[in-house]
Scaffold this active site. Structure first.
Site, PDB file in Angstrom:
ATOM      1  N   ASP A 139       0.936  -1.159  -0.196  1.00  0.00           N
ATOM      2  CA  ASP A 139       0.097   0.072   0.146  1.00  0.00           C
ATOM      3  C   ASP A 139       0.960   1.087   0.099  1.00  0.00           C
ATOM      4  O   ASP A 139       1.759   1.303   0.760  1.00  0.00           O
ATOM      5  CB  ASP A 139      -0.862   0.017   1.357  1.00  0.00           C
ATOM      6  CG  ASP A 139      -2.128  -0.925   1.227  1.00  0.00           C
ATOM      7  OD1 ASP A 139      -2.107  -1.792   0.224  1.00  0.00           O
ATOM      8  OD2 ASP A 139      -3.017  -1.160   1.962  1.00  0.00           O
ATOM      9  N   ASP A 167     -15.184  -3.196  -1.735  1.00  0.00           N
ATOM     10  CA  ASP A 167     -14.829  -2.923  -0.296  1.00  0.00           C
ATOM     11  C   ASP A 167     -16.080  -2.834   0.507  1.00  0.00           C
ATOM     12  O   ASP A 167     -16.804  -1.963   0.399  1.00  0.00           O
ATOM     13  CB  ASP A 167     -14.053  -1.710  -0.269  1.00  0.00           C
ATOM     14  CG  ASP A 167     -12.856  -1.827  -1.293  1.00  0.00           C
ATOM     15  OD1 ASP A 167     -12.333  -2.930  -1.059  1.00  0.00           O
ATOM     16  OD2 ASP A 167     -12.546  -0.849  -1.750  1.00  0.00           O
TER      17      ASP A 167
END
Length: 245
Positions: A9, A130
């Site tokens: 990330d 998500d």
């Protein structure tokens, strides 16, 4: 055998991890993204999961130079998510070296555009779902769309959707174990779709349990960076996963 997809990330070109998708709960890790990607590739993984958190917040890719560097250094597949809000952004991500692109907000908010991408790029486009409290979160997890994961899959599956990454935001970065019931339910309901588990994985035992459930892919992030899953674990698992049955 389930495949481990290690995660990188990115914020401002550095490796970070968030807790429950909260940009205010950010931890920066040592090691450049390029070096970490090389370690994963040398461990034998078939794919690396890259998330442009700056891009997710800004609405357009912000770390493509990092992607270009990684793509030139490793031969494994690279899936990229964050900030892919237009066809131009999608093309830029592919041009920078991504083999696959993850689209979440577009799928929920601009479904016709996502359908166009599926038609044009086929399996290179992955649905990123998500989930927070049963609903789809969008725009870097900062907003909520009035859909469930089932709603999105049912819409796009007949149009060529092949892969879906489902992240349980409540578990992301918590090292509390994945939402196994959620993934078992989805895989049972949509057996032709490849689901990737994301969020909560805390140990190689979690990976083994997901493998026994018949799931195909699992993203490992914080568990690696916190030393709960080692590079040796990933290498051994990847070697076994790539061996003939």
């Amino acid at each position: 055998m389930i495949k481990i997809i290690p995660a990188i990330d990115l914020i401002e070109g550095r490796c970070v991890r968030l807790t429950k998708g909260d940009y205010g709960q950010k931890k920066v890790y040592d090691g450049s993204p390029l070096e970490v990607a090389r370690q994963f590739a040398d461990a034998g993984v078939s794919r690396i999961h890259l998330v442009d958190l700056d891009g997710a917040k800004a609405g357009s890719p912000q770390n493509l130079k990092v992607l270009e560097g990684i793509a030139s250094a490793v031969s494994c597949e690279l899936e990229w998510g964050g900030g892919i809000g237009s066809s131009e952004a999608l093309q830029a991500v592919f041009d920078a070296g991504a083999t696959h692109a993850i689209a979440g907000s577009v799928a929920a908010l601009k479904p016709a555009l996502f359908e166009e991408w599926l038609s044009r790029f086929g399996g290179r486009v992955i649905l990123g779902a998500d989930v927070r409290d049963g609903r789809i979160a969008v725009k870097g997890w900062l907003e909520e769309a009035p859909y469930t994961i089932e709603n999105l899959v049912e819409r796009f599956l007949p149009l060529g959707l092949r892969e879906c990454i489902v992240t349980d935001i409540s578990r992301d970065g918590m090292l509390s174990g994945p939402s196994t019931e959620l993934y078992a339910r989805l895989q049972s309901a949509f057996p032709s779709l490849s689901f990737t588990v994301s969020g909560g994985v805390s140990s190689i035992e979690d990976v083994r349990a997901l493998d026994e459930m018949g799931l195909g892919k699992v993203i490992v992030g914080k568990a690696f960076y916190e030393g709960r899953i080692t590079l040796s674990d990933i290498a051994l698992w990847s070697q076994n996963a790539s061996s003939p049955a």
